[in-house]
Design a protein around this motif. Sequence first.
Motif, mmCIF file in Angstrom:
data_model
loop_
_atom_site.group_PDB
_atom_site.id
_atom_site.type_symbol
_atom_site.label_atom_id
_atom_site.label_comp_id
_atom_site.label_asym_id
_atom_site.label_seq_id
_atom_site.Cartn_x
_atom_site.Cartn_y
_atom_site.Cartn_z
ATOM 1 N N LYS A 53 0.844 -1.204 0.000
ATOM 2 C CA LYS A 53 0.000 0.000 0.000
ATOM 3 C C LYS A 53 0.875 1.248 0.000
ATOM 4 C CE LYS A 53 -3.848 -1.857 2.696
ATOM 5 N NZ LYS A 53 -4.517 -1.737 3.997
ATOM 6 N N ALA A 54 1.913 1.234 0.813
ATOM 7 C CA ALA A 54 2.790 2.401 0.903
ATOM 8 C C ALA A 54 3.487 2.645 -0.432
ATOM 9 C CB ALA A 54 3.824 2.183 2.008
ATOM 10 N N LYS A 55 3.898 1.596 -1.119
ATOM 11 C CA LYS A 55 4.533 1.776 -2.427
ATOM 12 C C LYS A 55 3.568 2.387 -3.426
ATOM 13 C CE LYS A 55 8.043 -1.850 -2.558
ATOM 14 N NZ LYS A 55 8.422 -3.117 -3.219
ATOM 15 N N VAL A 56 2.317 1.950 -3.413
ATOM 16 C CA VAL A 56 1.326 2.496 -4.340
ATOM 17 C C VAL A 56 1.090 3.967 -4.038
ATOM 18 C CG1 VAL A 56 -1.114 2.395 -4.996
ATOM 19 C CG2 VAL A 56 0.207 0.280 -4.784
ATOM 20 N N VAL A 57 0.964 4.309 -2.786
ATOM 21 C CA VAL A 57 0.743 5.713 -2.395
ATOM 22 C C VAL A 57 1.956 6.536 -2.783
ATOM 23 C CG1 VAL A 57 0.499 7.269 -0.437
ATOM 24 C CG2 VAL A 57 -0.875 5.191 -0.545
ATOM 25 N N TYR A 58 3.162 6.041 -2.536
ATOM 26 C CA TYR A 58 4.373 6.772 -2.870
ATOM 27 C C TYR A 58 4.497 6.947 -4.370
ATOM 28 C CZ TYR A 58 9.290 8.053 -3.127
ATOM 29 O OH TYR A 58 10.459 8.699 -3.390
ATOM 30 N N ALA A 59 4.190 5.895 -5.151
ATOM 31 C CA ALA A 59 4.293 5.979 -6.601
ATOM 32 C C ALA A 59 3.260 6.955 -7.184
ATOM 33 C CB ALA A 59 4.111 4.593 -7.225
ATOM 34 N N ASN A 60 2.077 6.982 -6.604
ATOM 35 C CA ASN A 60 1.014 7.880 -7.104
ATOM 36 C C ASN A 60 1.156 9.285 -6.543
ATOM 37 O OD1 ASN A 60 -0.140 5.831 -8.564
ATOM 38 N ND2 ASN A 60 -1.606 5.291 -6.978
ATOM 39 N N GLY A 61 1.882 9.388 -5.453
ATOM 40 C CA GLY A 61 1.887 10.543 -4.676
ATOM 41 C C GLY A 61 2.437 11.798 -4.979
#
Length: 61
Positions: A53-61
């Motif tokens: 989840k953190a990777k997805v948020v960081y990538a989209n972020g």
Amino acid sequence: MNTQSDIKLTDQLERDLIERELGTQRLGFVNDAKRVIAAVQNVFTRLQAEARKAKVVYANG
């Protein structure tokens, strides 16, 4: 002769009882160990999910 066979039977019954008790304790220990392993695996699974989840948020972020 009866006394000797009674003693042998009593000894065998005692050995059977001891084996049954020790066997039960071993199974209890094994079950406890399995529960601990499952709990640790659960923690790692949750941590991996949070990391994804953190990777997805960081990538989209």
